[in-house]
Design a protein around this motif. Sequence first.
Motif, mmCIF file in Angstrom:
data_model
loop_
_atom_site.group_PDB
_atom_site.id
_atom_site.type_symbol
_atom_site.label_atom_id
_atom_site.label_comp_id
_atom_site.label_asym_id
_atom_site.label_seq_id
_atom_site.Cartn_x
_atom_site.Cartn_y
_atom_site.Cartn_z
ATOM 1 N N PHE A 1 -0.811 0.344 -4.663
ATOM 2 C CA PHE A 1 -1.843 0.207 -3.627
ATOM 3 C C PHE A 1 -3.116 -0.695 -4.088
ATOM 4 O O PHE A 1 -3.522 -0.723 -5.581
ATOM 5 C CB PHE A 1 -2.357 1.646 -3.355
ATOM 6 C CG PHE A 1 -2.816 2.612 -4.332
ATOM 7 C CD1 PHE A 1 -4.144 2.564 -4.704
ATOM 8 C CD2 PHE A 1 -1.903 3.562 -4.848
ATOM 9 C CE1 PHE A 1 -4.297 3.246 -5.691
ATOM 10 C CE2 PHE A 1 -2.384 4.355 -5.850
ATOM 11 C CZ PHE A 1 -3.470 4.283 -6.240
ATOM 12 N N VAL B 1 -4.911 4.269 2.210
ATOM 13 C CA VAL B 1 -5.345 3.117 2.994
ATOM 14 C C VAL B 1 -3.891 2.496 3.498
ATOM 15 O O VAL B 1 -3.085 2.362 2.764
ATOM 16 C CB VAL B 1 -6.077 2.133 2.508
ATOM 17 C CG1 VAL B 1 -6.306 0.743 3.212
ATOM 18 C CG2 VAL B 1 -7.317 2.583 1.835
ATOM 19 N N SER B 2 -3.907 2.096 4.769
ATOM 20 C CA SER B 2 -2.408 1.705 5.373
ATOM 21 C C SER B 2 -2.196 0.229 4.839
ATOM 22 O O SER B 2 -2.901 -0.321 4.203
ATOM 23 C CB SER B 2 -2.873 1.635 6.662
ATOM 24 O OG SER B 2 -3.414 0.577 7.344
ATOM 25 N N TRP C 1 -10.449 2.008 -3.213
ATOM 26 C CA TRP C 1 -9.438 2.541 -2.561
ATOM 27 C C TRP C 1 -8.684 3.364 -3.059
ATOM 28 O O TRP C 1 -8.164 3.201 -4.409
ATOM 29 C CB TRP C 1 -8.923 1.295 -1.671
ATOM 30 C CG TRP C 1 -9.592 0.634 -0.521
ATOM 31 C CD1 TRP C 1 -10.767 1.000 -0.331
ATOM 32 C CD2 TRP C 1 -9.422 -0.532 -0.070
ATOM 33 N NE1 TRP C 1 -11.034 0.180 0.766
ATOM 34 C CE2 TRP C 1 -10.544 -0.853 0.687
ATOM 35 C CE3 TRP C 1 -8.228 -1.286 0.197
ATOM 36 C CZ2 TRP C 1 -10.408 -1.987 1.977
ATOM 37 C CZ3 TRP C 1 -7.992 -2.304 1.006
ATOM 38 C CH2 TRP C 1 -9.108 -2.587 1.853
ATOM 39 N N SER C 2 -7.633 4.058 -2.528
ATOM 40 C CA SER C 2 -6.567 4.697 -2.925
ATOM 41 C C SER C 2 -5.378 4.677 -2.113
ATOM 42 O O SER C 2 -5.248 3.668 -1.338
ATOM 43 C CB SER C 2 -6.879 6.270 -3.208
ATOM 44 O OG SER C 2 -7.211 6.765 -2.033
ATOM 45 N N TRP D 1 -9.310 -8.808 -4.649
ATOM 46 C CA TRP D 1 -8.674 -7.466 -4.683
ATOM 47 C C TRP D 1 -7.802 -7.222 -6.026
ATOM 48 O O TRP D 1 -7.234 -8.409 -6.381
ATOM 49 C CB TRP D 1 -7.712 -6.993 -3.713
ATOM 50 C CG TRP D 1 -6.564 -7.654 -3.249
ATOM 51 C CD1 TRP D 1 -6.490 -8.590 -2.107
ATOM 52 C CD2 TRP D 1 -5.377 -7.639 -3.828
ATOM 53 N NE1 TRP D 1 -5.205 -8.941 -2.111
ATOM 54 C CE2 TRP D 1 -4.246 -8.598 -3.094
ATOM 55 C CE3 TRP D 1 -4.756 -6.907 -4.743
ATOM 56 C CZ2 TRP D 1 -2.967 -8.754 -3.458
ATOM 57 C CZ3 TRP D 1 -3.636 -7.284 -5.272
ATOM 58 C CH2 TRP D 1 -2.690 -7.970 -4.579
ATOM 59 N N MET E 1 0.670 -1.330 -0.032
ATOM 60 C CA MET E 1 -0.039 0.195 -0.043
ATOM 61 C C MET E 1 0.919 1.309 -0.002
ATOM 62 O O MET E 1 0.837 1.965 0.735
ATOM 63 C CB MET E 1 -0.985 -0.170 1.250
ATOM 64 C CG MET E 1 -1.920 -1.332 1.212
ATOM 65 S SD MET E 1 -3.044 -1.298 -0.218
ATOM 66 C CE MET E 1 -4.282 0.026 0.210
ATOM 67 N N ILE F 1 -10.314 -5.383 6.687
ATOM 68 C CA ILE F 1 -11.866 -4.837 6.404
ATOM 69 C C ILE F 1 -12.803 -5.911 7.046
ATOM 70 O O ILE F 1 -12.630 -7.013 7.180
ATOM 71 C CB ILE F 1 -12.032 -4.816 5.057
ATOM 72 C CG1 ILE F 1 -13.342 -4.131 4.520
ATOM 73 C CG2 ILE F 1 -11.856 -6.017 4.175
ATOM 74 C CD1 ILE F 1 -13.567 -3.851 2.909
ATOM 75 N N PRO G 1 -4.067 -3.990 4.743
ATOM 76 C CA PRO G 1 -5.408 -3.382 5.314
ATOM 77 C C PRO G 1 -6.298 -4.329 5.856
ATOM 78 O O PRO G 1 -6.314 -5.714 5.291
ATOM 79 C CB PRO G 1 -6.173 -2.906 4.052
ATOM 80 C CG PRO G 1 -5.184 -3.470 2.830
ATOM 81 C CD PRO G 1 -3.920 -3.684 3.440
ATOM 82 N N THR H 1 1.725 4.830 -1.070
ATOM 83 C CA THR H 1 1.123 6.062 -1.928
ATOM 84 C C THR H 1 1.698 6.729 -2.989
ATOM 85 O O THR H 1 1.036 7.290 -3.822
ATOM 86 C CB THR H 1 0.957 7.420 -0.640
ATOM 87 O OG1 THR H 1 2.486 7.767 -0.388
ATOM 88 C CG2 THR H 1 0.410 6.640 0.520
#
Length: 104
Positions: free
Chosen positions: A44, A66-67, A62-63, A89, A26, A72, A70, A28
């Motif tokens: 990510f 998100v840590s 998501w973008s 995913w 993940m 959920i 993740p 950025t």
Amino acid sequence: MAKSIKIRAKEKGGVTTVKALMTHPMETGGRKDKKTGKTIPAHFIQEVVCKHKGNTVMMAEWSGGVSKNPYISFKFSGAAKGDDIELGWTDNTGKSDSMTSKIK
């Protein structure tokens, strides 16, 4: 496959609770490598989908915010113990993973 997903689903009183942990870096795209000073490219998960009997019961987009790795959790109705659910995913590089699990 599904080495990056751990999933548990339990049905109680007509409501199924799904909990999943996904292993993913993940990134950025805004951090720099401390050794080289170069920007670490964005990497990510973009989409998470959960299906029950071929029907989508949850979808998330998501973008990079998100840590890492993740987690959920969500609930849906209409499933029974012993039914299969599939969680998958797809990330921004085109990689994907999915896992099927029985509802307990």
